[in-house]
Design a protein around this motif. Sequence first.
Motif, PDB file in Angstrom:
ATOM      1  N   ALA A  38      65.947  58.626   8.493  1.00 17.64           N
ATOM      2  CA  ALA A  38      66.197  59.783   8.136  1.00 17.64           C
ATOM      3  C   ALA A  38      66.644  60.848   8.920  1.00 17.64           C
ATOM      4  CB  ALA A  38      64.790  60.225   7.444  1.00 17.64           C
ATOM      5  N   GLU A  39      66.717  60.838  10.004  1.00 17.11           N
ATOM      6  CA  GLU A  39      67.212  61.588  11.157  1.00 17.11           C
ATOM      7  C   GLU A  39      68.581  61.208  11.379  1.00 17.11           C
ATOM      8  OE1 GLU A  39      66.024  64.279  12.368  1.00 17.11           O
ATOM      9  OE2 GLU A  39      64.229  64.063  11.569  1.00 17.11           O
ATOM     10  N   VAL A  40      68.889  59.843  11.386  1.00 17.92           N
ATOM     11  CA  VAL A  40      70.437  59.472  11.506  1.00 17.92           C
ATOM     12  C   VAL A  40      71.204  59.736  10.177  1.00 17.92           C
ATOM     13  CG1 VAL A  40      71.794  57.428  11.630  1.00 17.92           C
ATOM     14  CG2 VAL A  40      69.646  57.113  13.128  1.00 17.92           C
ATOM     15  N   LEU A  41      70.621  59.554   9.139  1.00 16.57           N
ATOM     16  CA  LEU A  41      71.296  59.842   7.949  1.00 16.57           C
ATOM     17  C   LEU A  41      71.574  61.289   7.773  1.00 16.57           C
ATOM     18  CD1 LEU A  41      69.544  57.146   5.563  1.00 16.57           C
ATOM     19  CD2 LEU A  41      71.761  56.855   6.577  1.00 16.57           C
ATOM     20  N   ALA A  42      70.692  62.148   8.126  1.00 18.41           N
ATOM     21  CA  ALA A  42      70.895  63.441   7.955  1.00 18.41           C
ATOM     22  C   ALA A  42      72.106  63.950   9.256  1.00 18.41           C
ATOM     23  CB  ALA A  42      69.624  64.222   8.237  1.00 18.41           C
ATOM     24  N   LEU A  43      72.106  63.356  10.154  1.00 21.33           N
ATOM     25  CA  LEU A  43      72.931  63.890  11.263  1.00 21.33           C
ATOM     26  C   LEU A  43      74.431  63.377  10.925  1.00 21.33           C
ATOM     27  CD1 LEU A  43      70.992  63.265  14.621  1.00 21.33           C
ATOM     28  CD2 LEU A  43      71.903  65.567  13.589  1.00 21.33           C
ATOM     29  N   ALA A  44      74.403  61.773  10.308  1.00 19.87           N
ATOM     30  CA  ALA A  44      75.767  61.521  10.016  1.00 19.87           C
ATOM     31  C   ALA A  44      76.069  61.771   8.731  1.00 19.87           C
ATOM     32  CB  ALA A  44      75.271  59.638   9.872  1.00 19.87           C
ATOM     33  N   VAL A 100      69.119  58.547  18.147  1.00 15.93           N
ATOM     34  CA  VAL A 100      67.928  59.443  17.905  1.00 15.93           C
ATOM     35  C   VAL A 100      66.527  58.529  18.769  1.00 15.93           C
ATOM     36  CG1 VAL A 100      68.425  60.192  15.651  1.00 15.93           C
ATOM     37  CG2 VAL A 100      67.327  57.916  15.850  1.00 15.93           C
ATOM     38  N   PHE A 101      65.535  59.216  18.996  1.00 13.91           N
ATOM     39  CA  PHE A 101      64.445  58.543  19.707  1.00 13.91           C
ATOM     40  C   PHE A 101      63.246  58.888  19.324  1.00 13.91           C
ATOM     41  CE2 PHE A 101      67.201  57.919  23.816  1.00 13.91           C
ATOM     42  CZ  PHE A 101      68.111  58.602  23.661  1.00 13.91           C
ATOM     43  N   GLY A 102      62.343  57.685  19.224  1.00 19.45           N
ATOM     44  CA  GLY A 102      60.958  58.005  19.015  1.00 19.45           C
ATOM     45  C   GLY A 102      60.190  58.801  20.145  1.00 19.45           C
TER      46      GLY A 102
END
Length: 216
Positions: free
Chosen positions: A147-153, A172-174
């Motif tokens: 979700a974080e990757v897709l939002a940033l991408a 992104v990192f856990g």
Amino acid sequence: MHSIERTAVSDAFFEDPGSLKKVPCPSIFDPAEKYISLIVPAYNEECRLPEALTETLNYLKQRSSADKSFTYEVLIVDDGSTDRTSKVAFEYVKKHNIDNVRVLLLGRNHGKGEAVRKGMLHSRGQLLLMLDADGATKVTDLAKLEAEVLALAGKALSASSSQMLSDVEIAVFGSRAHLEKQALATRKWYRNFLMKGFHLVVLLTAGPGIRDTQCG
């Protein structure tokens, strides 16, 4: 640099225990063939690896069954283990086939960082995920990172002609920062001192927003 890495990758092979044939290693610089690659660095993990791989592959198969565009591979990087880590890993290749599970043998111990790097260089996914072999981080949390990757991408892709996530430079990192108080209570004082010192170095070198670089 790209030509040097490509030469190194093109000379390497994966062994298929099912057919005993050698499969050429891909290069990270080639077009992506999978949606996601999970890189699992492993050093003497014969005991903990089965549980982590079983849980991970069950999750990936379920998602793939529900969504045919969700294609995956698990790349286990045996970092010169002296136990039966590679044998355990090859059993999963036999069970799930070499298109979905692959084992990279480094021959001697290079350290976790190099094992992760080698795995990344030989991956086929649009997304590359490092996952620890001990199962400390659950693969079911993958959706949060996605979700974080897709939002940033999203913004970067909308402004370009490409639709490939691999064309966008995002990491992104856990994090287990929310468990810090509990961890401090159970560690020796000198471990806490060293940990805080290391965190300070990370803060100064990695930049704001990255608090935990060691979490898979």
